[in-house]
Design a protein around this motif. Sequence first.
Motif, PDB file in Angstrom:
ATOM      1  N   VAL A   8       0.746  -1.231  -0.163  1.00 41.84           N
ATOM      2  CA  VAL A   8      -0.036   0.116  -0.115  1.00 41.84           C
ATOM      3  C   VAL A   8       0.758   1.093   0.091  1.00 41.84           C
ATOM      4  CG1 VAL A   8      -1.755   1.185   1.409  1.00 41.84           C
ATOM      5  CG2 VAL A   8      -1.631  -1.446   1.158  1.00 41.84           C
ATOM      6  N   PHE A   9       0.430   2.070  -0.829  1.00 45.23           N
ATOM      7  CA  PHE A   9       1.397   3.332  -0.851  1.00 45.23           C
ATOM      8  C   PHE A   9       1.014   4.306   0.464  1.00 45.23           C
ATOM      9  CE2 PHE A   9       1.294   8.004  -1.915  1.00 45.23           C
ATOM     10  CZ  PHE A   9       2.537   8.083  -2.535  1.00 45.23           C
ATOM     11  N   SER A  10       2.339   4.826   0.843  1.00 43.44           N
ATOM     12  CA  SER A  10       2.307   5.671   2.182  1.00 43.44           C
ATOM     13  C   SER A  10       2.889   7.001   1.876  1.00 43.44           C
ATOM     14  CB  SER A  10       2.890   4.833   3.198  1.00 43.44           C
ATOM     15  OG  SER A  10       4.413   4.653   3.102  1.00 43.44           O
ATOM     16  N   GLY A  11       3.452   7.152   0.938  1.00 46.58           N
ATOM     17  CA  GLY A  11       4.142   8.548   0.582  1.00 46.58           C
ATOM     18  C   GLY A  11       5.284   8.295  -0.225  1.00 46.58           C
ATOM     19  N   PHE A  12       5.745   9.807  -0.791  1.00 44.93           N
ATOM     20  CA  PHE A  12       7.176   9.751  -1.434  1.00 44.93           C
ATOM     21  C   PHE A  12       8.243  10.152  -0.493  1.00 44.93           C
ATOM     22  CE2 PHE A  12       3.986  10.781  -4.775  1.00 44.93           C
ATOM     23  CZ  PHE A  12       4.259   9.843  -5.561  1.00 44.93           C
ATOM     24  N   LYS A  13       9.466   9.749  -0.916  1.00 46.94           N
ATOM     25  CA  LYS A  13      10.642   9.966   0.016  1.00 46.94           C
ATOM     26  C   LYS A  13      11.101  11.472  -0.215  1.00 46.94           C
ATOM     27  CE  LYS A  13      12.825   5.624  -0.161  1.00 46.94           C
ATOM     28  NZ  LYS A  13      14.116   4.974  -0.455  1.00 46.94           N
ATOM     29  N   PRO A  14      11.455  12.208   0.642  1.00 45.43           N
ATOM     30  CA  PRO A  14      11.843  13.526   0.570  1.00 45.43           C
ATOM     31  C   PRO A  14      12.774  13.609  -0.472  1.00 45.43           C
ATOM     32  CG  PRO A  14      12.108  12.693   2.991  1.00 45.43           C
ATOM     33  CD  PRO A  14      11.609  11.538   2.196  1.00 45.43           C
ATOM     34  N   VAL A  36      -0.137   3.866 -12.226  1.00 44.74           N
ATOM     35  CA  VAL A  36       0.818   4.172 -10.875  1.00 44.74           C
ATOM     36  C   VAL A  36       0.124   5.249 -10.156  1.00 44.74           C
ATOM     37  CG1 VAL A  36       3.063   4.877 -10.429  1.00 44.74           C
ATOM     38  CG2 VAL A  36       2.516   3.179 -12.121  1.00 44.74           C
ATOM     39  N   THR A  37      -0.330   6.279 -10.796  1.00 45.48           N
ATOM     40  CA  THR A  37      -0.997   7.498 -10.049  1.00 45.48           C
ATOM     41  C   THR A  37      -2.102   7.151  -9.270  1.00 45.48           C
ATOM     42  OG1 THR A  37      -0.390   8.915 -12.091  1.00 45.48           O
ATOM     43  CG2 THR A  37      -2.010   9.883 -10.665  1.00 45.48           C
ATOM     44  N   ASP A  38      -3.023   6.071  -9.790  1.00 46.41           N
ATOM     45  CA  ASP A  38      -4.071   5.587  -9.023  1.00 46.41           C
ATOM     46  C   ASP A  38      -3.555   5.013  -7.865  1.00 46.41           C
ATOM     47  OD1 ASP A  38      -6.030   6.542 -10.966  1.00 46.41           O
ATOM     48  OD2 ASP A  38      -6.257   4.582 -11.962  1.00 46.41           O
ATOM     49  N   PHE A  39      -2.053   4.350  -7.920  1.00 41.81           N
ATOM     50  CA  PHE A  39      -1.693   3.479  -6.775  1.00 41.81           C
ATOM     51  C   PHE A  39      -1.373   4.503  -5.855  1.00 41.81           C
ATOM     52  CE2 PHE A  39       2.380   2.359  -4.784  1.00 41.81           C
ATOM     53  CZ  PHE A  39       2.006   1.254  -4.087  1.00 41.81           C
ATOM     54  N   THR A  40      -0.884   5.827  -5.939  1.00 44.78           N
ATOM     55  CA  THR A  40      -0.582   6.850  -4.949  1.00 44.78           C
ATOM     56  C   THR A  40      -1.942   7.399  -4.524  1.00 44.78           C
ATOM     57  OG1 THR A  40      -0.757   8.450  -7.083  1.00 44.78           O
ATOM     58  CG2 THR A  40       1.648   7.632  -6.349  1.00 44.78           C
ATOM     59  N   SER A  41      -2.822   7.141  -5.068  1.00 45.54           N
ATOM     60  CA  SER A  41      -4.143   7.610  -4.528  1.00 45.54           C
ATOM     61  C   SER A  41      -4.900   6.597  -3.732  1.00 45.54           C
ATOM     62  CB  SER A  41      -5.366   7.865  -5.728  1.00 45.54           C
ATOM     63  OG  SER A  41      -4.673   8.805  -6.603  1.00 45.54           O
ATOM     64  N   GLY A  42      -4.486   5.390  -3.673  1.00 47.34           N
ATOM     65  CA  GLY A  42      -4.968   4.392  -2.715  1.00 47.34           C
ATOM     66  C   GLY A  42      -5.253   3.217  -3.334  1.00 47.34           C
ATOM     67  N   LYS A  43      -5.253   3.138  -4.496  1.00 44.41           N
ATOM     68  CA  LYS A  43      -5.831   1.822  -5.348  1.00 44.41           C
ATOM     69  C   LYS A  43      -4.782   0.845  -5.271  1.00 44.41           C
ATOM     70  CE  LYS A  43      -9.734   3.621  -7.973  1.00 44.41           C
ATOM     71  NZ  LYS A  43      -9.997   3.963  -9.448  1.00 44.41           N
ATOM     72  N   PRO A  44      -5.043  -0.443  -5.155  1.00 43.56           N
ATOM     73  CA  PRO A  44      -3.754  -1.178  -5.384  1.00 43.56           C
ATOM     74  C   PRO A  44      -3.060  -1.449  -6.981  1.00 43.56           C
ATOM     75  CG  PRO A  44      -5.916  -2.579  -5.530  1.00 43.56           C
ATOM     76  CD  PRO A  44      -6.068  -1.113  -5.231  1.00 43.56           C
ATOM     77  N   LEU A  45      -1.564  -1.483  -6.818  1.00 39.88           N
ATOM     78  CA  LEU A  45      -0.995  -1.646  -7.870  1.00 39.88           C
ATOM     79  C   LEU A  45      -0.627  -3.124  -8.176  1.00 39.88           C
ATOM     80  CD1 LEU A  45       0.550  -0.242 -10.405  1.00 39.88           C
ATOM     81  CD2 LEU A  45       2.570  -0.063  -8.769  1.00 39.88           C
ATOM     82  N   LEU A  70       3.155  -2.681   4.151  1.00 39.11           N
ATOM     83  CA  LEU A  70       2.504  -3.911   3.780  1.00 39.11           C
ATOM     84  C   LEU A  70       1.211  -3.970   4.758  1.00 39.11           C
ATOM     85  CD1 LEU A  70       5.407  -6.658   3.873  1.00 39.11           C
ATOM     86  CD2 LEU A  70       4.361  -5.509   1.904  1.00 39.11           C
ATOM     87  N   GLN A  71       0.082  -4.585   3.972  1.00 33.59           N
ATOM     88  CA  GLN A  71      -1.189  -4.494   4.748  1.00 33.59           C
ATOM     89  C   GLN A  71      -1.632  -6.044   4.578  1.00 33.59           C
ATOM     90  OE1 GLN A  71      -4.380  -2.588   2.653  1.00 33.59           O
ATOM     91  NE2 GLN A  71      -5.247  -1.935   4.542  1.00 33.59           N
ATOM     92  N   SER A  72      -2.034  -6.495   5.715  1.00 32.33           N
ATOM     93  CA  SER A  72      -2.432  -8.029   5.914  1.00 32.33           C
ATOM     94  C   SER A  72      -3.717  -8.103   4.820  1.00 32.33           C
ATOM     95  CB  SER A  72      -2.719  -8.241   7.195  1.00 32.33           C
ATOM     96  OG  SER A  72      -3.043  -9.816   7.465  1.00 32.33           O
ATOM     97  N   GLN A  73      -3.838  -9.076   4.247  1.00 38.17           N
ATOM     98  CA  GLN A  73      -5.090  -9.533   3.619  1.00 38.17           C
ATOM     99  C   GLN A  73      -5.570 -10.932   3.817  1.00 38.17           C
ATOM    100  OE1 GLN A  73      -6.471  -7.497   0.753  1.00 38.17           O
ATOM    101  NE2 GLN A  73      -5.112  -5.994   1.865  1.00 38.17           N
ATOM    102  N   ALA A  74      -5.233 -11.340   4.906  1.00 34.14           N
ATOM    103  CA  ALA A  74      -5.667 -12.783   5.292  1.00 34.14           C
ATOM    104  C   ALA A  74      -7.095 -12.823   5.397  1.00 34.14           C
ATOM    105  CB  ALA A  74      -4.895 -13.056   6.654  1.00 34.14           C
TER     106      ALA A  74
END
Length: 178
Positions: A8-14, A36-45, A70-74
């Motif tokens: 899951v996207f959490s941000g860009f490095k400074p 990839v832009t959608d991934f930065t918006s919260g959609k899965p890549l 990482l987000q658990s998907q169990a």
Amino acid sequence: MSEHFRVVFSGFKPGTDNQAAIEQLAAKLKVSEQKVTDFTSGKPLFGPADKQKCLKQAKLLAIYGIQSKLQSQASAGTGVAQDAANERVFDALDYITSSLIRIEEKLDELEQRIDGKQVQNEQSEDDEWEDESLFSELELDSEPPKRSKKLLYILLSLLVLLLVVLGISLAFPELVPM
């Protein structure tokens, strides 16, 4: 069942150029920049995978200046499959509904054609009966020709004569030779 994770996207490095990072990652993964832009918006890549694969995906993202976690998907693994199944069911229902609507429109169209032809046929039948040309051959108003009553009198007198002869032959059987 093994536990699955999702990156899951959490941000860009400074100090990272966001647009350049998106373009480079899209080129590396051979996907559109929009994805990839959608991934930065919260959609899965990436799809759910085991922990090792997700860690490799996170390292790849880190190379291009994208921070992820990482987000658990169990428990959600079956939920994702269930959502996909529900999506397919809804798509199928939508297709069936639209097909039924098209069929109904075709039936209405055919019904209108048939009704139009029946109305035309009924009108033409009515027109035929109302048409005076059918009756022009028949002279309904003319009187039948007068027959001579002479023939009628001759036949009547012959009948009376035969009845008289029959009566005499029955009354006096010895007068009539056989």
